[in-house]
Enzyme design. Structure first.
Site, PDB file in Angstrom:
ATOM      1  N   TYR A  66     -12.167 -13.524   0.672  1.00  0.00           N
ATOM      2  CA  TYR A  66     -10.854 -14.092   1.012  1.00  0.00           C
ATOM      3  C   TYR A  66     -10.570 -15.261   0.091  1.00  0.00           C
ATOM      4  O   TYR A  66     -11.456 -16.081  -0.166  1.00  0.00           O
ATOM      5  CB  TYR A  66     -10.806 -14.544   2.476  1.00  0.00           C
ATOM      6  CG  TYR A  66      -9.785 -13.740   3.224  1.00  0.00           C
ATOM      7  CD1 TYR A  66      -8.428 -14.002   3.050  1.00  0.00           C
ATOM      8  CD2 TYR A  66     -10.153 -12.676   4.030  1.00  0.00           C
ATOM      9  CE1 TYR A  66      -7.471 -13.233   3.678  1.00  0.00           C
ATOM     10  CE2 TYR A  66      -9.192 -11.899   4.665  1.00  0.00           C
ATOM     11  CZ  TYR A  66      -7.858 -12.182   4.482  1.00  0.00           C
ATOM     12  OH  TYR A  66      -6.908 -11.415   5.098  1.00  0.00           O
ATOM     13  N   GLU A  68      -7.051 -17.078  -0.195  1.00  0.00           N
ATOM     14  CA  GLU A  68      -5.645 -17.505  -0.137  1.00  0.00           C
ATOM     15  C   GLU A  68      -5.418 -18.685  -1.071  1.00  0.00           C
ATOM     16  O   GLU A  68      -6.249 -19.589  -1.164  1.00  0.00           O
ATOM     17  CB  GLU A  68      -5.280 -17.903   1.298  1.00  0.00           C
ATOM     18  CG  GLU A  68      -5.031 -16.686   2.180  1.00  0.00           C
ATOM     19  CD  GLU A  68      -4.621 -17.056   3.598  1.00  0.00           C
ATOM     20  OE1 GLU A  68      -4.526 -18.257   3.907  1.00  0.00           O
ATOM     21  OE2 GLU A  68      -4.416 -16.128   4.390  1.00  0.00           O
ATOM     22  N   LYS A 241       0.773   2.991 -12.260  1.00  0.00           N
ATOM     23  CA  LYS A 241       1.511   4.154 -12.779  1.00  0.00           C
ATOM     24  C   LYS A 241       1.121   4.345 -14.258  1.00  0.00           C
ATOM     25  O   LYS A 241      -0.037   4.605 -14.529  1.00  0.00           O
ATOM     26  CB  LYS A 241       2.997   3.977 -12.520  1.00  0.00           C
ATOM     27  CG  LYS A 241       3.307   3.963 -11.000  1.00  0.00           C
ATOM     28  CD  LYS A 241       4.770   3.789 -10.660  1.00  0.00           C
ATOM     29  CE  LYS A 241       4.960   3.710  -9.154  1.00  0.00           C
ATOM     30  NZ  LYS A 241       6.349   3.420  -8.776  1.00  0.00           N
TER      31      LYS A 241
HETATM   32  C1  LIG Z   1       6.949   2.909  -7.644  1.00  0.00           C
HETATM   33  C2  LIG Z   1       8.039   1.913  -7.746  1.00  0.00           C
HETATM   34  C3  LIG Z   1       8.073   0.768  -6.936  1.00  0.00           C
HETATM   35  C4  LIG Z   1       7.191   0.560  -5.737  1.00  0.00           C
HETATM   36  O1  LIG Z   1       5.898   0.566  -5.911  1.00  0.00           O
HETATM   37  P1  LIG Z   1       4.903   0.766  -4.663  1.00  0.00           P
HETATM   38  O2  LIG Z   1       3.621   0.358  -5.292  1.00  0.00           O
HETATM   39  O3  LIG Z   1       4.992   2.213  -4.311  1.00  0.00           O
HETATM   40  O4  LIG Z   1       5.340  -0.128  -3.571  1.00  0.00           O
HETATM   41  C5  LIG Z   1       9.062  -0.182  -7.169  1.00  0.00           C
HETATM   42  N1  LIG Z   1       9.972  -0.001  -8.130  1.00  0.00           N
HETATM   43  C6  LIG Z   1       9.999   1.110  -8.886  1.00  0.00           C
HETATM   44  C7  LIG Z   1      11.054   1.252  -9.922  1.00  0.00           C
HETATM   45  C8  LIG Z   1       9.046   2.105  -8.715  1.00  0.00           C
HETATM   46  O5  LIG Z   1       9.099   3.203  -9.459  1.00  0.00           O
END
Ligand SMILES: *Cc1c(COP(=O)(O)O)cnc(C)c1O
Length: 429
Positions: A66, A68, A241
């Site tokens: 933890y 914070e 991503k």
């Molecule tokens: C995937 C995505 C998000 C959100 O991401 P999460 O990790 O799923 O909360 C936000 N903005 C855009 C443009 C995305 O493609």
């Protein structure tokens, strides 16, 4: 074949039972998922393969901590390693993107965006974003999201004629509604985003410009998409991503906004940061700084263009006619098959995509006309343009004959066979 996570291959002897021994039910699902991710062509544009190194860091003992606060300003003792990890992660990400400040604590992309709202707008104030049916994200003010409920949200769209972002409409709406905050960025848009155009719109109305590069962060880091750094006031992204890190979020900004952003993330929105994720973000930043990552980013786009060309040649109608990034949106209307039926048949054939609305879709979001594809995952495995042609051919057969189970089973075997030649990062064979 047995799947064993890197963490189950210790340097020293464990004195406690493994996952398989403790919880065979979950262990089996992990093994099956690894098999599935290995044997299929994964075309969901928001997904990827994290490397073994990233998975190791994400599965490390930092999950136990933890912390914070921020490095050297914590509310807990015992931060000897954690402080270093977070400082390294933030410094590496700032350097990778050429940003003045990086906050690597957001739990994911959506909380990163929420922190931006908290930093720059009050409930009830006006914000602007790309409409969800035009390819925008829920958190850019769409009505079912908290961002559309707690703020007065104005949405701009893509143009009816070419499905490109309607910068003229965005400007007109901004002048009319004077938003505090403008979001640009998308989740289902296959073309370059003109950050400079949004900058001039934001300047005209005195708005803060937030660029959400969740999908394209890896392309930006690798120089395959223009960067909003130095143009947008604040930049949000996911780390999992195209960036190929762990599931997480990040905010980059100019020095002048650093305090407001940090305060919004903690204590404004979150409690303790996910230190295991922070460690893995540091590893991902290190990997993305290597020359090979530039090549990777450009290959993602090259593959997307090849897959788009292959599908076009087979008579598929692509939204905007093609792609400049990692993503392809197909409008299946001319093939007389809804996106959902196509996506489900493709999944049975080992080709994983998601059904999606197309701009101005006459069908419902849960049963839309489109199919959304992307090439980050297949490119991470080293597949190239020749494989994209094969994938386009398989997709066409399966979509045309979506109830021919013999053909679908045969295709799944051919797909798995091709996958054997392309090792998937993070998955031992
Ligand atoms: C995937 C995505 C998000 C959100 O991401 P999460 O990790 O799923 O909360 C936000 N903005 C855009 C443009 C995305 O493609």
């Amino acid at each position: 074949m047995e799947y064993r996570h890197a963490m189950t291959q210790p340097i020293i002897q464990w004195r406690e039972p493994s996952l398989a021994e403790t919880d065979p039910e979950i262990a089996e699902l992990v093994a099956k998922e690894a098999r599935y991710e290995h044997d299929t062509v994964r075309l969901i544009p928001s997904e990827n393969y994290a490397s073994r190194a990233v998975l190791e860091a994400a599965g490390s003992v930092f999950t136990n901590k933890y912390s914070e606060g921020y490095p050297r300003k914590r509310y807990y003792e015992g931060q000897q390693q954690v402080d270093q990890v977070e400082e390294i992660a933030a410094a590496r990400m700032a350097k990778l993107f050429g940003a003045e400040h990086a906050n690597v604590q957001p739990y994911s992309g959506s909380p990163a965006n929420l922190a931006v709202y908290l930093a720059f707008a009050k409930p009830g104030e006006t914000i602007m974003g790309l409409a969800l049916p035009s390819g925008g994200h829920l958190t850019h003010g769409w009505n079912v999201s908290i961002t559309g409920m707690f703020f007065k949200s104005v949405a701009y769209n893509v143009r009816k004629d070419n499905h490109l972002i309607d910068y003229d409409q965005a400007r007109e709406l901004a002048k009319e509604h004077r938003p505090k905050l403008i979001f640009c960025g998308a989740t289902a848009y296959s073309r370059i985003i003109d950050f400079q155009a949004f900058r001039s719109i934001a300047d005209e109305v005195g708005a803060i410009l937030a660029a959400d590069i969740a999908h394209i962060a890896g392309l930006v880091a690798g120089g395959a998409h223009p960067s909003p750094v130095g143009i947008a006031d604040v930049i949000t992204t996911t780390t999992h991503k195209t960036l190929r890190g762990p599931r997480g979020g990040m905010i980059l900004c100019k020095k002048e906004h650093a305090k407001a952003i940090d305060k919004a993330v903690f204590p404004g929105l979150q409690g303790g940061p996910h230190n295991h994720t922070t460690a893995a973000i540091a590893v991902a930043a290190h990997e993305a700084a290597q020359p090979a990552f530039k090549t990777y980013a450009h290959k993602i786009v090259e593959n997307a263009k090849a897959l788009a060309a292959g599908l076009s040649e087979l008579g598929y109608s692509l939204v905007t006619g093609g792609t400049d990034n990692h993503l392809i949106l197909i409008d299946l209307t001319n093939k007389n098959i809804p996106g959902k039926i196509a996506a489900k048949a493709l999944d049975r054939a080992g080709i994983v995509a998601n059904y999606n609305t197309v701009p101005f879709d006459p069908r419902k979001p849960f049963d839309p006309s489109g199919l959304r594809l992307g090439t980050p995952s297949v490119t991470s495995r080293g597949m190239g343009t020749a494989e994209m042609k094969r994938i386009a051919g398989w997709m066409d057969q399966v979509i045309q004959k979506h109830d021919d189970e013999a053909l679908i089973t045969r295709t799944a075997r051919e797909v798995a066979d091709m996958c054997k030649d392309f090792p998937a990062p993070g998955i031992p064979i």
